[in-house]
Motif scaffolding. Structure first.
Motif, PDB file in Angstrom:
ATOM      1  N   THR A  28       0.817  -1.224   0.210  1.00 19.45           N
ATOM      2  CA  THR A  28       0.082   0.132   0.050  1.00 19.45           C
ATOM      3  C   THR A  28       0.745   1.317   0.129  1.00 19.45           C
ATOM      4  OG1 THR A  28      -0.031  -0.258   2.525  1.00 19.45           O
ATOM      5  CG2 THR A  28      -2.045  -1.232   1.116  1.00 19.45           C
ATOM      6  N   ASP A  29       1.840   1.071   0.552  1.00 18.21           N
ATOM      7  CA  ASP A  29       3.061   2.343   0.377  1.00 18.21           C
ATOM      8  C   ASP A  29       3.418   2.531  -0.961  1.00 18.21           C
ATOM      9  OD1 ASP A  29       2.895   2.516   3.262  1.00 18.21           O
ATOM     10  OD2 ASP A  29       4.833   1.696   3.483  1.00 18.21           O
ATOM     11  N   TYR A  30       3.530   1.778  -1.898  1.00 16.10           N
ATOM     12  CA  TYR A  30       3.741   1.770  -3.178  1.00 16.10           C
ATOM     13  C   TYR A  30       2.579   2.453  -3.824  1.00 16.10           C
ATOM     14  CZ  TYR A  30       5.379   0.545  -8.037  1.00 16.10           C
ATOM     15  OH  TYR A  30       5.924   0.735  -9.170  1.00 16.10           O
ATOM     16  N   ALA A  31       1.316   2.007  -3.566  1.00 13.65           N
ATOM     17  CA  ALA A  31       0.144   2.481  -4.112  1.00 13.65           C
ATOM     18  C   ALA A  31      -0.061   3.948  -3.764  1.00 13.65           C
ATOM     19  CB  ALA A  31      -1.089   1.574  -3.546  1.00 13.65           C
ATOM     20  N   ALA A  32       0.273   4.276  -2.378  1.00 17.69           N
ATOM     21  CA  ALA A  32      -0.036   5.722  -1.951  1.00 17.69           C
ATOM     22  C   ALA A  32       0.937   6.541  -2.999  1.00 17.69           C
ATOM     23  CB  ALA A  32       0.271   5.671  -0.597  1.00 17.69           C
ATOM     24  N   LEU A  56      -5.127   1.705  -7.630  1.00 24.67           N
ATOM     25  CA  LEU A  56      -6.381   1.218  -7.382  1.00 24.67           C
ATOM     26  C   LEU A  56      -6.453  -0.286  -7.118  1.00 24.67           C
ATOM     27  CD1 LEU A  56      -9.535   2.221  -7.050  1.00 24.67           C
ATOM     28  CD2 LEU A  56      -9.864   1.726  -9.424  1.00 24.67           C
ATOM     29  N   GLU A  57      -5.765  -1.024  -8.100  1.00 24.00           N
ATOM     30  CA  GLU A  57      -5.633  -2.550  -8.046  1.00 24.00           C
ATOM     31  C   GLU A  57      -5.207  -2.872  -6.760  1.00 24.00           C
ATOM     32  OE1 GLU A  57      -6.493  -6.182  -9.470  1.00 24.00           O
ATOM     33  OE2 GLU A  57      -7.031  -4.250 -10.282  1.00 24.00           O
ATOM     34  N   ILE A  58      -4.258  -2.233  -6.385  1.00 24.43           N
ATOM     35  CA  ILE A  58      -3.373  -2.580  -5.142  1.00 24.43           C
ATOM     36  C   ILE A  58      -4.170  -2.550  -3.986  1.00 24.43           C
ATOM     37  CG2 ILE A  58      -1.436  -2.150  -3.812  1.00 24.43           C
ATOM     38  CD1 ILE A  58       0.149  -1.063  -6.137  1.00 24.43           C
ATOM     39  N   PHE A  59      -4.795  -1.473  -4.251  1.00 24.40           N
ATOM     40  CA  PHE A  59      -6.040  -1.019  -2.768  1.00 24.40           C
ATOM     41  C   PHE A  59      -6.925  -2.031  -2.695  1.00 24.40           C
ATOM     42  CE2 PHE A  59      -3.230   2.751  -2.104  1.00 24.40           C
ATOM     43  CZ  PHE A  59      -3.387   2.886  -0.805  1.00 24.40           C
ATOM     44  N   GLU A  75     -13.335  -4.083  -2.606  1.00 25.97           N
ATOM     45  CA  GLU A  75     -13.946  -3.346  -3.299  1.00 25.97           C
ATOM     46  C   GLU A  75     -14.923  -2.566  -2.573  1.00 25.97           C
ATOM     47  OE1 GLU A  75     -15.263  -4.662  -7.083  1.00 25.97           O
ATOM     48  OE2 GLU A  75     -13.582  -5.861  -7.258  1.00 25.97           O
ATOM     49  N   ARG A  76     -15.207  -3.050  -1.130  1.00 25.62           N
ATOM     50  CA  ARG A  76     -16.127  -2.381  -0.247  1.00 25.62           C
ATOM     51  C   ARG A  76     -15.591  -1.400   0.560  1.00 25.62           C
ATOM     52  NH1 ARG A  76     -17.321  -7.699  -0.975  1.00 25.62           N
ATOM     53  NH2 ARG A  76     -16.452  -8.135   1.155  1.00 25.62           N
ATOM     54  N   HIS A  77     -14.618  -0.956   0.720  1.00 28.28           N
ATOM     55  CA  HIS A  77     -13.833   0.025   1.415  1.00 28.28           C
ATOM     56  C   HIS A  77     -13.918   1.359   1.147  1.00 28.28           C
ATOM     57  CE1 HIS A  77     -10.860   1.354   4.477  1.00 28.28           C
ATOM     58  NE2 HIS A  77     -11.101  -0.066   5.028  1.00 28.28           N
TER      59      HIS A  77
END
Length: 323
Positions: free
Chosen positions: A113-117, A143-146, A152-154
């Motif tokens: 998630t750090d990479y996604a951020a 988006l794919e990482i998260f 998909e409900r978060h």
């Protein structure tokens, strides 16, 4: 009993070796924390130039003491990038975030998630320069990482959908933008209900997409719904109108910046949110860079400190404790 006691001492000794630092390293750590505090203060005051300089000094310290491949160095690069972005220097911000992305890739990998951020922060900068195609590409990767991390409900996933929708609106793909905003709205409806500021913010984003597409009637309808939610929140008499409007504005800004934070707590269920905050506080207290602030309050900590200061040479633990 003696064997058990000796085992405890061995464990403490191992811990001491893992966290012991030299006086010079302690001084560097204090200076590092000072730079962080200064940078955070300047950032909150809106003095992004001074914040950038403080974060840069902290980054140099982190690079020397912890190395380039450390989470601290990555976070500071991102903080510096955010400062440049807030000053409108998106070209420099892109360079900083790109550097951070490469380091992050080495340290935590491309699924973290750090990479996604960092991807999302970079995407926002490209969006500001008008390179929406690049921004969309990076948004999709984040988006794919998260999605894999949060489902998909978060709410975090929903905020990224809104960011992506905005980019599609900018390139004229209004159908895609509206569809993404509808997905986000549904997630917020299920997560926090229709009387929440996040739901109102999402409604407003959908209204924007309809507006730029030329469907002004739908845009006004949704915008009015968002405004009614805000009015109802004001009507509860829990906050005055000025405060609720500021909350609305802050929510709209933060919904595009959620991935820049270290922790995300959604206050949809109060009890669960409180427990999450408590867990974060406990986790922060356990960070290695806070160990030097521990006060000596029991025998184990006395033993720990004595081991670090090498006071046990040619003496038994029992003799030292007695003295």
């Amino acid at each position: 009993m003696k064997r058990i006691y000796r085992l405890r001492v061995i464990i403490i000794a191992v811990l001491a070796m893992s966290v012991s630092v030299t006086a010079q390293e302690k001084m560097s750590l204090r200076q590092f924390n000072k730079y962080i505090e200064e940078g955070t203060k300047f950032y909150q005051q809106g003095d992004f130039n001074s914040a950038k300089d403080s974060f840069a000094r902290a980054a140099m310290t982190a690079k020397k003491t912890k190395g380039e491949n450390s989470s601290e160095y990555i976070q500071l690069l991102n903080s510096i990038g955010q400062c440049y972005g807030n000053m409108g220097d998106y070209i420099t911000a892109i360079k900083i975030f790109s550097q951070s992305l490469q380091v992050c890739k080495k340290v935590v990998g491309e699924k973290h998630t750090d990479y996604a951020a960092t991807l999302n922060a970079l995407a926002l900068c490209y969006s500001q320069t008008g390179d929406y195609a690049k921004s969309i590409e990076l948004n999709k990767q984040a988006l794919e990482i998260f999605k894999n991390r949060y489902s998909e409900r978060h709410s975090v996933y929903a905020t990224l959908l809104i960011t992506l929708a905005h980019n599609y609106s900018q390139i004229g793909d209004y159908t895609k933008a509206i569809d993404l905003n509808k997905q986000a709205l549904e997630i917020f409806r299920n997560r926090v209900g229709e009387q929440h500021i996040s739901y109102a913010t999402s409604l407003n984003s959908l209204a924007y997409s309809y507006g730029v597409s030329g469907n002004f009637i739908k845009a006004v309808e949704l915008g009015t719904q968002a405004a009614e939610i805000v009015k109802r929140l004001i009507g509860r008499n829990t906050e005055d109108s000025e405060k609720i409007i500021k909350r609305f504005e802050r929510a709209y800004k933060e919904i595009n910046e959620v991935t820049k934070y270290n922790y995300v707590v959604v206050n949809d269920k109060l009890d669960e949110a409180v427990e999450k905050v408590k867990s974060i506080i406990k986790a922060e207290k356990c960070r290695v860079d806070r160990i030097e602030d521990i006060t000596l309050e029991n025998q184990e900590e006395i033993i720990h400190e004595a081991i670090i200061n090498k006071k046990f040479i040619n003496k038994t633990i029992y003799e030292n404790i007695k003295k």
